[in-house]
Design an enzyme around this catalytic site. Structure first.
Site, PDB file in Angstrom:
ATOM      1  N   ASP A   1      36.907  17.292   1.031  1.00  0.00           N
ATOM      2  CA  ASP A   1      37.213  16.831  -0.332  1.00  0.00           C
ATOM      3  C   ASP A   1      36.486  17.594  -1.443  1.00  0.00           C
ATOM      4  O   ASP A   1      36.955  17.657  -2.559  1.00  0.00           O
ATOM      5  CB  ASP A   1      36.857  15.333  -0.463  1.00  0.00           C
ATOM      6  N   HIS A   2      35.345  18.219  -1.119  1.00  0.00           N
ATOM      7  CA  HIS A   2      34.524  18.790  -2.194  1.00  0.00           C
ATOM      8  C   HIS A   2      34.915  20.211  -2.603  1.00  0.00           C
ATOM      9  O   HIS A   2      34.484  20.678  -3.636  1.00  0.00           O
ATOM     10  CB  HIS A   2      33.050  18.806  -1.789  1.00  0.00           C
TER      11      HIS A   2
ATOM     12  N   ASP B   1      26.239  11.909   1.976  1.00  0.00           N
ATOM     13  CA  ASP B   1      26.646  11.949   0.573  1.00  0.00           C
ATOM     14  C   ASP B   1      26.061  10.698  -0.069  1.00  0.00           C
ATOM     15  O   ASP B   1      26.118   9.610   0.503  1.00  0.00           O
ATOM     16  CB  ASP B   1      28.173  11.916   0.468  1.00  0.00           C
TER      17      ASP B   1
ATOM     18  N   ARG C   1      28.560  10.395 -12.249  1.00  0.00           N
ATOM     19  CA  ARG C   1      27.439  11.213 -12.736  1.00  0.00           C
ATOM     20  C   ARG C   1      27.857  12.002 -13.953  1.00  0.00           C
ATOM     21  O   ARG C   1      28.997  12.449 -14.042  1.00  0.00           O
ATOM     22  CB  ARG C   1      27.001  12.209 -11.655  1.00  0.00           C
TER      23      ARG C   1
ATOM     24  N   SER D   1      22.104  13.718  -5.755  1.00  0.00           N
ATOM     25  CA  SER D   1      22.832  13.933  -4.512  1.00  0.00           C
ATOM     26  C   SER D   1      21.977  13.860  -3.260  1.00  0.00           C
ATOM     27  O   SER D   1      20.756  13.931  -3.296  1.00  0.00           O
ATOM     28  CB  SER D   1      23.477  15.303  -4.624  1.00  0.00           C
TER      29      SER D   1
ATOM     30  N   ARG E   1      22.370  16.193  -1.006  1.00  0.00           N
ATOM     31  CA  ARG E   1      22.447  17.540  -0.439  1.00  0.00           C
ATOM     32  C   ARG E   1      21.076  18.025   0.026  1.00  0.00           C
ATOM     33  O   ARG E   1      20.142  18.154  -0.753  1.00  0.00           O
ATOM     34  CB  ARG E   1      23.074  18.512  -1.442  1.00  0.00           C
TER      35      ARG E   1
HETATM   36  C1  MIC Z   1      27.692  14.432  -5.622  1.00  0.00           C
HETATM   37  O1  MIC Z   1      28.344  13.501  -6.070  1.00  0.00           O
HETATM   38  O2  MIC Z   1      26.741  14.945  -6.233  1.00  0.00           O
HETATM   39  C2  MIC Z   1      28.022  14.967  -4.256  1.00  0.00           C
HETATM   40  C3  MIC Z   1      28.539  16.327  -4.426  1.00  0.00           C
HETATM   41  O3  MIC Z   1      29.047  14.191  -3.677  1.00  0.00           O
HETATM   42  C4  MIC Z   1      26.756  14.932  -3.416  1.00  0.00           C
HETATM   43  C5  MIC Z   1      26.839  15.591  -2.126  1.00  0.00           C
HETATM   44  C6  MIC Z   1      26.713  17.061  -2.182  1.00  0.00           C
HETATM   45  O4  MIC Z   1      25.942  17.600  -2.946  1.00  0.00           O
HETATM   46  O5  MIC Z   1      27.377  17.692  -1.368  1.00  0.00           O
HETATM   47  C7  MIC Z   1      26.140  13.569  -3.213  1.00  0.00           C
HETATM   48  O6  MIC Z   1      26.277  12.729  -4.043  1.00  0.00           O
HETATM   49  O7  MIC Z   1      25.407  13.378  -2.220  1.00  0.00           O
HETATM   50 FE1  SF4 Z   2      33.066  13.573  -4.757  1.00  0.00          FE
HETATM   51 FE2  SF4 Z   2      30.488  12.920  -5.118  1.00  0.00          FE
HETATM   52 FE3  SF4 Z   2      32.227  12.951  -7.158  1.00  0.00          FE
HETATM   53 FE4  SF4 Z   2      32.441  11.117  -5.324  1.00  0.00          FE
HETATM   54  S1  SF4 Z   2      30.704  11.400  -6.712  1.00  0.00           S
HETATM   55  S2  SF4 Z   2      34.134  12.276  -6.212  1.00  0.00           S
HETATM   56  S3  SF4 Z   2      31.854  12.220  -3.475  1.00  0.00           S
HETATM   57  S4  SF4 Z   2      31.549  14.682  -5.949  1.00  0.00           S
END
Ligand code: MIC
Ligand code: SF4
Length: 789
Positions: free
Chosen positions: A127-128, A192, A480, A675, A677
């Protein structure tokens, strides 16, 4: 009569097949089977007895959170109670979910564990990596071509090790998990931070780094400090313009981005039960933004309805049978102050819609105060773009309520003033909203539908003109809104609101518009008011899709080869990190003293860098490039102590690594917020940073650092942050006797010859100290499995 047992994705595919080949389904009764139903039945079979044991051990009525946690102890029945905020506890989560951007690293680590199959049901979701540029189909096709190497890798690893694989286009991990895998009373972890979304279906679902997922998939216990408990009592009922999103926007305003750290948030009360299951998911999802370990709701009729609507009647029936255990004890909810560490009460009847932002999700402004706040702060009021969807807010209910406003654009002679886009959360939702005519309405008013993917929420948005870095405002229903997050432009002021409010604001195009009170001018020059949104909790005709995008793994994957080319720029097999050298660390350089907010987006940016998530060396070139250097207030410009010249953070650190000199990173409050990550921990580890010393950490990031064999330290006296100077040489003392609850010392050797010795604290327990000594937790797993062979 033949009976076919089938899961929902297979059913959708089968229906398409039958539609094409037969007029009806003769003599066949289709029985929809939930994924992993046997595992769920097993969990429920011992749920009651585990809870009785827990109630005895704790010696008082239990919250829902305690019930689920104690029912998932690695040891089985509880024999003693665990101290909240203090005891480390080993848990046995029921399942693991991973999204493509983090799964690469999680699976690269898992592949080193030596196991042939995952120990618990696990899934991967693509999805990312899909960029939002033109429209759903074009963007998806492009992503599949551009990222084929990564998708093929993830598909073959999943196939080999027994992991369910959700193809690109299937949807966003958390929506797909809610539709298929979440179950009341269950416990899961996911790579995640918004894994917490599954709390909407009564789970304890926690975001972790890939190394934690690797442990659980390898059949090892998963450790967590027993969380503190925040109880949120919801009274009254949502009405008019207010949506579940406003509950969490309000909570974020109260608790701030740090307020939930180390705690689980449990919602209860009439306001909770009167809300839809997906609405609860939205609230839990954004609990990540207050730093909460997770959030959850007790099992109720809305969850039962959602389970049934998504083909999981069997789970609803099983949950009904143990319903008393799937919610907090009544004594707890009658007298919450006695049982929770903190209690907040929110009256939904009087709750106002909010917009939170810019640049932080906890700056909460009620819609009626927005005009004044924008004026006072100089926020640009012209709204350029409104975006709805993401894993946070893309349920059928959300979209149906947003479309009721889009319909008014047509009916009342209005127009969309801002650009407007929708990112559906899953193919199941997308197909259903198309069938029900919602996408047609959006199309009529000129909105763009992007692929079922993260897209703009994670910087995968090819926004025209973003590179000009102009000051501008956007509103979205994501979670976010850190600087640069959506479009890479540091001057984009992003405000978070419910899909309904975002749609209304995009119609008005003006941040000072209050849809509750203000009017708009239509094409006849009349003043018209938008009616409050209305919608459907669930589709009246049921959910449907032709291909939800699921690929089951091979029964026996032993012959499947997973190949990673050494030429690859996107994937790189991992080399184990070196073990600790057994001595105190002396003569370290200060790499950067980060000033102010330093989220994982600042430490390891997403957007264009997402493509390197499977290649540790390449992605390390983004290390800390977004952090502000305290000494010059600039990003990505630090003093190289070897040459005295200023250079980028990654290149400076690479120079230290080449010279065999370790370094330390210093930070402010809530360092690593955001995140899950683990790249934000692995990159400094890979490039030779030895310690991260901050005023305070966000939970997942602190664990990620520990897992990778780094030192995660906090100032005993926060004022000592001010003592660090740009040219300091730094010693970390006390490692030879490194022990739980024993602070360490840091000596700062300043350039003028003077010294300061400061005390620094840590939260390592004995096991975590072993990770540090071994050079990372994975080195220990690897050794353990090698010795079992
Ligand atoms: C996000 O919302 O920041 C992400 C991208 O989904 C991350 C995961 C990532 O950095 O791959 C998260 O929230 O953990
Ligand atoms: Fe994707 Fe993270 Fe955004 Fe949700 S918050 S849509 S998992 S990047």
């Amino acid at each position: 009569m033949n009976v076919i047992l089938i899961d929902l994705p297979e059913l959708c595919k089968a229906k398409k097949y039958f539609k094409q080949h037969f007029y009806n389904l003769p003599n066949i009764q289709i029985h929809i089977m939930a994924f992993d139903i046997e595992m769920i039945k097993k969990v429920y079979a011992h749920f009651g007895s585990r809870i009785n044991a827990a109630r005895k051990a704790v010696g008082k009525p239990l919250t829902l959170t305690e019930k689920i946690l104690y029912a998932h102890l690695w040891q089985g029945d509880a024999t003693s109670s665990f101290e909240r905020g203090n005891s480390y506890v080993d848990f046995a989560p029921d399942r693991v979910a991973m999204q493509d951007a983090t799964a690469q690293m999680a699976l690269l680590q898992f592949m080193q564990s030596g196991r042939s199959q995952v120990a618990v049901p696990s899934t991967v979701h693509c999805d990312h990596l899909i960029e939002a540029k033109v429209n759903s189909k074009t963007d998806l096709d492009r992503a599949v071509t551009e990222s084929s190497e990564v998708y093929d890798f993830l598909a073959s690893v999943s196939n080999k090790y027994g992991i369910g694989f959700w193809k690109p286009g299937a949807g966003i991990i958390h929506q797909v998990v809610l539709e298929n895998y979440a179950f009341p009373g269950g416990m899961m972890i996911g790579t995640d931070s918004h894994t917490v979304n599954a709390g909407g279906l009564g789970m304890i679902a926690i975001g972790v780094g890939g190394a934690d997922a690797c442990d659980v998939m390898a059949g090892l216990p998963w450790e967590l400090k027993m969380p503190k408990l925040i109880g949120i009592k919801l009274t009254g009922k949502l009405n008019g313009w207010t949506a579940p999103k406003d509950v969490i926007l309000k909570v974020a305003g109260i608790l701030t981005v740090k307020g939930g750290t180390g705690a689980v948030v449990e919602y209860f009360g009439e306001g909770a039960t009167s809300m839809s299951c997906t609405g609860k998911g939205t609230i839990c999802n954004m609990g990540a933004e207050i730093g909460a370990t997770t959030s959850t709701f007790g099992y109720d009729a809305s969850m039962s309805r959602y389970l049934k609507a998504t083909g999981r009647e069997e789970i609803a029936t099983a949950a009904d049978a143990i319903a008393e255990h799937l919610t907090g004890d009544s004594e707890v909810y009658d007298d919450p102050e006695k049982y929770f560490d903190q209690v907040i009460e929110i009256d939904l009847t009087t709750l106002e819609p909010h917009l939170n932002g810019p640049f932080t999700p906890d700056l909460a402004t009620p819609i009626s105060k927005m005009k004044a706040a924008a004026e006072a702060n100089g926020w640009p009021t012209k709204i350029e773009v409104g975006l709805i969807g993401s894993c946070t807010n893309s349920s059928y209910e959300d979209i149906s309520r947003a479309v009721s406003l889009a319909q008014q654009v047509i009916d009342k002679g209005l127009k969309l003033t801002s650009q407007f886009s929708i990112t559906p959360g899953s193919e199941l939702v997308r197909y259903t909203i198309e069938r029900d005519g919602f996408l047609g309405v959006f199309d009529k008013v000129g909105a763009t539908v992007f692929a079922n993917a993260c897209g703009p929420c994670i910087g995968m948005w090819a926004r025209v003109g973003a590179e000009k870095a102009e000051k501008n405002t956007i509103v979205h229903s994501f979670n976010r809104n850190f600087a640069k997050r959506a479009d890479g432009n540091p001057n984009t002021f992003a405000f978070v609101g419910s899909p309904e409010i975002v749609t209304a604001m995009a119609i008005a195009g003006d941040l000072s518009f209050n849809p509750l009170t203000d009017t708009l001018t239509n094409d006849k020059g009349e003043q018209v008011k938008l009616d409050p949104p209305s919608g459907f909790e669930l589709p009246l005709k049921g959910f449907d899709a032709e291909d939800p995008g699921y690929q089951a793994p091979a029964k026996d994957g032993s012959a499947i080869q997973v190949l990673v080319s050494i030429e690859s720029k996107r994937l790189q097999l991992l080399d184990p990190f070196a073990a600790w050298e057994g001595k105190d660390l002396k003569g370290l350089n200060l790499l950067i003293k980060a000033k102010g907010k330093c989220t994982t987006d600042h430490i390891s940016m997403a957007g264009p860098w997402l493509k390197f998530r499977g290649h540790l060396d390449n992605i390390s070139n983004n290390m800390l490039i977004g952090a502000i250097n305290f000494f010059n207030e600039k990003t990505d410009l630090v003093k190289n102590q070897l040459t005295g010249e200023y250079g980028t953070v990654p290149s400076t650190q690479r120079a230290y690594k080449a010279a065999g000199i370790g370094s330390i990173v210093v930070g402010d409050e809530n360092y690593g917020e955001g995140s899950s990550r683990e790249h934000a921990a692995m990159e400094p580890r890979h490039l030779g940073v030895r310690a991260v010393l901050v005023k305070s950490f966000a939970r997942i990031h602190e664990t990620n650092l520990k897992k990778q064999g780094m030192l995660a330290l906090t100032f005993n006296n926060k004022e000592d942050y001010n003592l660090l100077q740009e040219d300091d040489r730094i010693d970390i003392i006390g490692l030879e006797t490194f022990a739980a609850n024993q602070p360490l010392q840091i000596v700062l050797h300043h350039a003028d010859g003077s010294n300061h010795t400061i005390q620094v604290n840590h939260t390592y327990n004995d096991q975590q100290i072993e990770w540090f000594k071994a050079g990372g937790a994975l080195n220990i797993i690897r050794k353990e499995f090698a010795s079992r062979k």
